[in-house]
Motif scaffolding. Structure first.
Motif, PDB file in Angstrom:
ATOM      1  N   ARG A   1       0.828  -1.207   0.000  1.00  0.00           N
ATOM      2  CA  ARG A   1       0.000   0.000   0.000  1.00  0.00           C
ATOM      3  C   ARG A   1       0.861   1.256   0.000  1.00  0.00           C
ATOM      4  O   ARG A   1       0.578   2.233   0.683  1.00  0.00           O
ATOM      5  CB  ARG A   1      -0.928  -0.047   1.218  1.00  0.00           C
ATOM      6  N   GLN A   2       1.890   1.250  -0.802  1.00  0.00           N
ATOM      7  CA  GLN A   2       2.832   2.368  -0.828  1.00  0.00           C
ATOM      8  C   GLN A   2       2.182   3.689  -1.213  1.00  0.00           C
ATOM      9  O   GLN A   2       2.612   4.737  -0.758  1.00  0.00           O
ATOM     10  CB  GLN A   2       4.002   2.051  -1.758  1.00  0.00           C
ATOM     11  N   GLU A   3       1.165   3.649  -2.018  1.00  0.00           N
ATOM     12  CA  GLU A   3       0.513   4.897  -2.436  1.00  0.00           C
ATOM     13  C   GLU A   3      -0.075   5.653  -1.248  1.00  0.00           C
ATOM     14  O   GLU A   3      -0.298   6.852  -1.326  1.00  0.00           O
ATOM     15  CB  GLU A   3      -0.555   4.612  -3.492  1.00  0.00           C
TER      16      GLU A   3
ATOM     17  N   PRO B   1       5.634  12.401   1.643  1.00  0.00           N
ATOM     18  CA  PRO B   1       4.969  13.266   2.634  1.00  0.00           C
ATOM     19  C   PRO B   1       3.785  14.010   2.035  1.00  0.00           C
ATOM     20  O   PRO B   1       3.873  14.557   0.944  1.00  0.00           O
ATOM     21  CB  PRO B   1       6.061  14.256   3.040  1.00  0.00           C
ATOM     22  N   ARG B   2       2.661  13.995   2.775  1.00  0.00           N
ATOM     23  CA  ARG B   2       1.503  14.780   2.350  1.00  0.00           C
ATOM     24  C   ARG B   2       1.881  16.255   2.329  1.00  0.00           C
ATOM     25  O   ARG B   2       2.670  16.675   3.162  1.00  0.00           O
ATOM     26  CB  ARG B   2       0.341  14.553   3.318  1.00  0.00           C
ATOM     27  N   PRO B   3       1.399  17.035   1.410  1.00  0.00           N
ATOM     28  CA  PRO B   3       0.293  16.770   0.487  1.00  0.00           C
ATOM     29  C   PRO B   3       0.714  16.107  -0.826  1.00  0.00           C
ATOM     30  O   PRO B   3      -0.093  15.987  -1.738  1.00  0.00           O
ATOM     31  CB  PRO B   3      -0.282  18.167   0.236  1.00  0.00           C
ATOM     32  N   TRP B   4       1.983  15.719  -0.960  1.00  0.00           N
ATOM     33  CA  TRP B   4       2.393  14.953  -2.126  1.00  0.00           C
ATOM     34  C   TRP B   4       1.689  13.606  -2.103  1.00  0.00           C
ATOM     35  O   TRP B   4       1.249  13.144  -1.056  1.00  0.00           O
ATOM     36  CB  TRP B   4       3.908  14.758  -2.129  1.00  0.00           C
ATOM     37  N   ARG B   5       1.621  12.971  -3.274  1.00  0.00           N
ATOM     38  CA  ARG B   5       1.055  11.629  -3.352  1.00  0.00           C
ATOM     39  C   ARG B   5       1.873  10.810  -4.346  1.00  0.00           C
ATOM     40  O   ARG B   5       2.555  11.366  -5.213  1.00  0.00           O
ATOM     41  CB  ARG B   5      -0.417  11.663  -3.757  1.00  0.00           C
ATOM     42  N   ALA B   6       1.819   9.520  -4.184  1.00  0.00           N
ATOM     43  CA  ALA B   6       2.577   8.617  -5.058  1.00  0.00           C
ATOM     44  C   ALA B   6       1.626   7.665  -5.763  1.00  0.00           C
ATOM     45  O   ALA B   6       0.592   7.283  -5.212  1.00  0.00           O
ATOM     46  CB  ALA B   6       3.579   7.817  -4.238  1.00  0.00           C
ATOM     47  N   GLU B   7       1.989   7.320  -6.981  1.00  0.00           N
ATOM     48  CA  GLU B   7       1.274   6.278  -7.726  1.00  0.00           C
ATOM     49  C   GLU B   7       2.282   5.230  -8.151  1.00  0.00           C
ATOM     50  O   GLU B   7       3.340   5.571  -8.695  1.00  0.00           O
ATOM     51  CB  GLU B   7       0.585   6.862  -8.972  1.00  0.00           C
ATOM     52  N   VAL B   8       1.966   3.977  -7.899  1.00  0.00           N
ATOM     53  CA  VAL B   8       2.812   2.874  -8.333  1.00  0.00           C
ATOM     54  C   VAL B   8       2.559   2.648  -9.816  1.00  0.00           C
ATOM     55  O   VAL B   8       1.423   2.443 -10.241  1.00  0.00           O
ATOM     56  CB  VAL B   8       2.509   1.599  -7.525  1.00  0.00           C
ATOM     57  N   ASP B   9       3.616   2.712 -10.607  1.00  0.00           N
ATOM     58  CA  ASP B   9       3.498   2.490 -12.049  1.00  0.00           C
ATOM     59  C   ASP B   9       3.788   1.031 -12.411  1.00  0.00           C
ATOM     60  O   ASP B   9       3.118   0.454 -13.254  1.00  0.00           O
ATOM     61  CB  ASP B   9       4.451   3.418 -12.801  1.00  0.00           C
ATOM     62  N   GLU B  10       4.801   0.458 -11.766  1.00  0.00           N
ATOM     63  CA  GLU B  10       5.161  -0.939 -12.030  1.00  0.00           C
ATOM     64  C   GLU B  10       6.019  -1.444 -10.882  1.00  0.00           C
ATOM     65  O   GLU B  10       6.927  -0.756 -10.440  1.00  0.00           O
ATOM     66  CB  GLU B  10       5.940  -1.051 -13.343  1.00  0.00           C
TER      67      GLU B  10
ATOM     68  N   MET C   1       7.626   4.354  -9.768  1.00  0.00           N
ATOM     69  CA  MET C   1       6.547   5.137  -9.166  1.00  0.00           C
ATOM     70  C   MET C   1       6.640   6.552  -9.693  1.00  0.00           C
ATOM     71  O   MET C   1       7.688   6.974 -10.182  1.00  0.00           O
ATOM     72  CB  MET C   1       6.683   5.182  -7.649  1.00  0.00           C
ATOM     73  N   THR C   2       5.547   7.281  -9.528  1.00  0.00           N
ATOM     74  CA  THR C   2       5.553   8.702  -9.843  1.00  0.00           C
ATOM     75  C   THR C   2       4.974   9.434  -8.645  1.00  0.00           C
ATOM     76  O   THR C   2       3.936   9.036  -8.115  1.00  0.00           O
ATOM     77  CB  THR C   2       4.716   9.006 -11.108  1.00  0.00           C
TER      78      THR C   2
ATOM     79  N   TYR D   1       3.499  13.057  -7.148  1.00  0.00           N
ATOM     80  CA  TYR D   1       2.820  14.245  -7.635  1.00  0.00           C
ATOM     81  C   TYR D   1       2.718  15.263  -6.504  1.00  0.00           C
ATOM     82  O   TYR D   1       2.259  14.938  -5.412  1.00  0.00           O
ATOM     83  CB  TYR D   1       1.422  13.901  -8.141  1.00  0.00           C
ATOM     84  N   GLY D   2       3.133  16.488  -6.788  1.00  0.00           N
ATOM     85  CA  GLY D   2       3.101  17.543  -5.792  1.00  0.00           C
ATOM     86  C   GLY D   2       1.846  18.387  -5.878  1.00  0.00           C
ATOM     87  O   GLY D   2       1.150  18.382  -6.895  1.00  0.00           O
ATOM     88  N   PRO D   3       1.581  19.145  -4.820  1.00  0.00           N
ATOM     89  CA  PRO D   3       0.359  19.960  -4.773  1.00  0.00           C
ATOM     90  C   PRO D   3       0.359  21.098  -5.775  1.00  0.00           C
ATOM     91  O   PRO D   3      -0.693  21.618  -6.122  1.00  0.00           O
ATOM     92  CB  PRO D   3       0.342  20.487  -3.342  1.00  0.00           C
ATOM     93  N   GLY D   4       1.532  21.485  -6.277  1.00  0.00           N
ATOM     94  CA  GLY D   4       1.622  22.560  -7.260  1.00  0.00           C
ATOM     95  C   GLY D   4       1.751  22.056  -8.684  1.00  0.00           C
ATOM     96  O   GLY D   4       2.199  22.775  -9.571  1.00  0.00           O
ATOM     97  N   GLY D   5       1.397  20.775  -8.905  1.00  0.00           N
ATOM     98  CA  GLY D   5       1.486  20.199 -10.248  1.00  0.00           C
ATOM     99  C   GLY D   5       2.831  19.551 -10.539  1.00  0.00           C
ATOM    100  O   GLY D   5       3.071  19.112 -11.658  1.00  0.00           O
ATOM    101  N   GLU D   6       3.717  19.482  -9.551  1.00  0.00           N
ATOM    102  CA  GLU D   6       5.015  18.840  -9.753  1.00  0.00           C
ATOM    103  C   GLU D   6       4.830  17.358 -10.065  1.00  0.00           C
ATOM    104  O   GLU D   6       3.943  16.712  -9.519  1.00  0.00           O
ATOM    105  CB  GLU D   6       5.892  18.957  -8.494  1.00  0.00           C
ATOM    106  N   VAL D   7       5.687  16.841 -10.933  1.00  0.00           N
ATOM    107  CA  VAL D   7       5.680  15.425 -11.277  1.00  0.00           C
ATOM    108  C   VAL D   7       7.114  14.927 -11.145  1.00  0.00           C
ATOM    109  O   VAL D   7       8.023  15.466 -11.775  1.00  0.00           O
ATOM    110  CB  VAL D   7       5.175  15.194 -12.717  1.00  0.00           C
ATOM    111  N   ALA D   8       7.318  13.922 -10.295  1.00  0.00           N
ATOM    112  CA  ALA D   8       8.662  13.401 -10.035  1.00  0.00           C
ATOM    113  C   ALA D   8       8.667  11.883 -10.212  1.00  0.00           C
ATOM    114  O   ALA D   8       8.323  11.143  -9.292  1.00  0.00           O
ATOM    115  CB  ALA D   8       9.094  13.780  -8.623  1.00  0.00           C
TER     116      ALA D   8
END
Length: 152
Positions: free
Chosen positions: A28-30, A35-44, A55-56, A58-65
């Motif tokens: 359940r890594q997502e 750290p909130r308010p960032w969020r993670a999505e498992v890609d593979e 994983m990717t 996503y930041g609260p200001g639209g950042e994508v890492a």
């Protein structure tokens, strides 16, 4: 033996069984990975040595890492180890760290430890200045919060 000048780590006691902590940590890594308010999505996730770990964040200001790498070890119920030094079909990438996430039984709960091993002291220092201690401690707290709420 790892060079301590190249390693950062955080540890936390979690008042939940190792089985519960492992389930949340690995499956359940997502829910806790950044750290909130960032969020993670498992890609593979191909959970075996050499398997993809992508994983990717996503930041609260639209950042994508994006975080792309491979597993170096996957020891069910105990630890997983990843690196961003290798991606895809064993293609070298700009290495930043080897990440180690592990748990061990302790008293009536679980000891969680996360380590980041770097190729140089300079890279370790850079990671520390980026907020490693606060960020990884926040993630550990989020993990503990989920595990402890469900352990009750």
């Amino acid at each position: 033996m790892s060079d301590a000048s190249h390693e950062l780590s955080v540890t936390r006691f979690i008042a939940a069984t190792p089985a519960k902590v492992w389930e949340v940590m690995a499956e359940r890594q997502e829910e806790w990975w950044c750290p909130r308010p960032w969020r993670a999505e498992v890609d593979e996730q191909d959970r075996r040595p050499g398997g993809a770990c992508r994983m990717t964040m996503y930041g609260p200001g639209g950042e994508v890492a994006p975080q792309d790498g491979i597993y170096l070890a996957y020891d069910e119920g105990r630890r997983f180890v990843t690196t961003d030094a290798v991606v895809g079909d064993f293609e070298p990438a700009g290495p930043f760290m080897i990440g180690i996430w592990e748990i061990a039984p302790e008293a009536d709960g679980t000891r969680y430890t996360a380590k980041a091993r770097h190729w140089s002291e300079e890279t370790r220092r850079s990671h520390e200045e980026m907020g490693f201690v606060d960020g990884w401690n926040a993630c550990a707290a989020q993990l503990a919060e989920i595990c402890e709420a469900e352990a009750g």
